[in-house]
Scaffold this active site. Structure first.
Site, mmCIF file in Angstrom:
data_model
loop_
_atom_site.group_PDB
_atom_site.id
_atom_site.type_symbol
_atom_site.label_atom_id
_atom_site.label_comp_id
_atom_site.label_asym_id
_atom_site.label_seq_id
_atom_site.Cartn_x
_atom_site.Cartn_y
_atom_site.Cartn_z
ATOM 1 C CG ASP A 49 -0.336 -0.039 2.540
ATOM 2 O OD1 ASP A 49 0.907 -0.138 2.614
ATOM 3 O OD2 ASP A 49 -1.072 -0.007 3.547
ATOM 4 C CB SER A 50 4.548 1.761 0.117
ATOM 5 O OG SER A 50 4.838 0.588 -0.619
ATOM 6 C CG ASP A 88 0.551 -4.180 2.114
ATOM 7 O OD1 ASP A 88 0.768 -5.112 2.896
ATOM 8 O OD2 ASP A 88 1.331 -3.223 1.965
ATOM 9 C CE LYS A 118 3.112 -5.941 4.092
ATOM 10 N NZ LYS A 118 2.618 -4.854 5.007
ATOM 11 C CD GLU A 120 0.324 -1.505 8.369
ATOM 12 O OE1 GLU A 120 0.878 -1.081 7.342
ATOM 13 O OE2 GLU A 120 -0.120 -0.756 9.263
ATOM 14 C CD GLU A 186 7.890 -0.169 8.042
ATOM 15 O OE1 GLU A 186 8.126 0.959 7.543
ATOM 16 O OE2 GLU A 186 6.885 -0.851 7.752
#
Length: 275
Positions: A49-50, A88, A118, A120, A186
């Protein structure tokens, strides 16, 4: 089976089996050309999602939508054949409930062909991870600095220092026990990243963590020098394509204004040349 059978991409269980072995190699990917460059070189490519910050100029990842992830996931899938694709889950697509997470994870996998998603979060996401895994959705977890939570974390700060270390270790244990096949660490102190790597039985993928992690990931535009708005400490630039591109565009502009481009070899004659 034929000795010339085509090599296929690894699956999540193959990545899990790399724990403690040759380090796992990964980069983010958002487009077909970039995916083609890393196909067969990286063990997995992450449609991160970056993309919101790197390609769309957003100030954070929070504005990224399911539709954006699907569009870029489909583009990356067209460039991969022997590298696994992970995608993501964007902010707001999985936090409400395990059921919401499953519906959106299933959509991402169905419409992009990703092998895994993925998401978070640590202990508070363990129930959701277990729910997804039990229903056939492989999950890569992500703890430490979680960019979707920057408003509650107070920015892009190192996570896990001092009295935060035990909590992060507990997060790692919880997501491993829930069934995640790997976890991204991270912006975590190196010593803590090494401890977590030793304590859990799934691979750790470091980004600003430790060389002792089971693998590494970087944002591809960072390591190629294409994204130049800022450079995190943990990024090593293996090229300066942003500077090279800017110089090339300037050279092109100078030649156009001087009528040096196009030259005769770039234009067409009135008649086709004879054979």
């Amino acid at each position: 089976m034929s000795a010339t059978a085509r090599k296929t991409a690894p699956l999540p269980d193959d990545i899990r089996a790399m724990k403690g072995g040759t380090p796992i190699v990964s980069l983010t990917a958002y487009t077909t050309p970039m995916a083609k460059m890393m196909d067969g070189v990286c063990d997995f490519a992450l449609v991160g999602d970056s993309v919101g910050m790197v390609l769309h100029g957003m100030p954070s990842t929070l504005g990224v939508t399911m539709e954006m992830m699907i569009l870029h996931g489909q583009a990356v899938a067209r460039g991969l054949s022997t590298t696994m694709m992970v995608i993501d889950m964007p902010f707001g697509s999985y936090e409400e409930s395990p059921q919401q997470a499953f519906a959106n994870a299933a959509r991402l996998m169905r419409e992009t062909g990703a092998a895994a998603v993925k998401l978070e979060g640590g202990r508070h996401m363990a129930e959701t991870i277990a729910f997804l895994v039990a229903r056939g959705v492989p999950v890569m977890a992500h703890i430490g600095l979680t960019p979707q939570s920057i408003n509650t974390l107070g920015g892009y700060k190192v996570q896990g220092r001092a009295d935060q270390a035990d909590a992060l270790r507990a997060d790692a244990r919880a997501i491993a026990e829930a069934g995640a096949f790997s976890v991204v660490l991270e912006k975590v102190p190196a010593t803590l990243a090494d401890q977590i790597t030793d304590e859990i039985d799934i691979p750790t993928i470091g980004i600003g963590a430790s060389a002792g992690c089971d693998g590494q990931i970087l944002v591809v535009d960072d390591m190629l020098g294409l994204f130049t708005a800022f450079k995190p400490k943990f990024v090593k630039r293996y090229a300066t394509l942003g500077e090279d591109g800017k110089a090339a565009i300037s050279a092109y502009a100078d030649e156009v204004r001087a009528r040096q481009f196009p030259a005769s070899e770039h234009t067409f004659a009135d008649k086709a040349s004879g054979k």
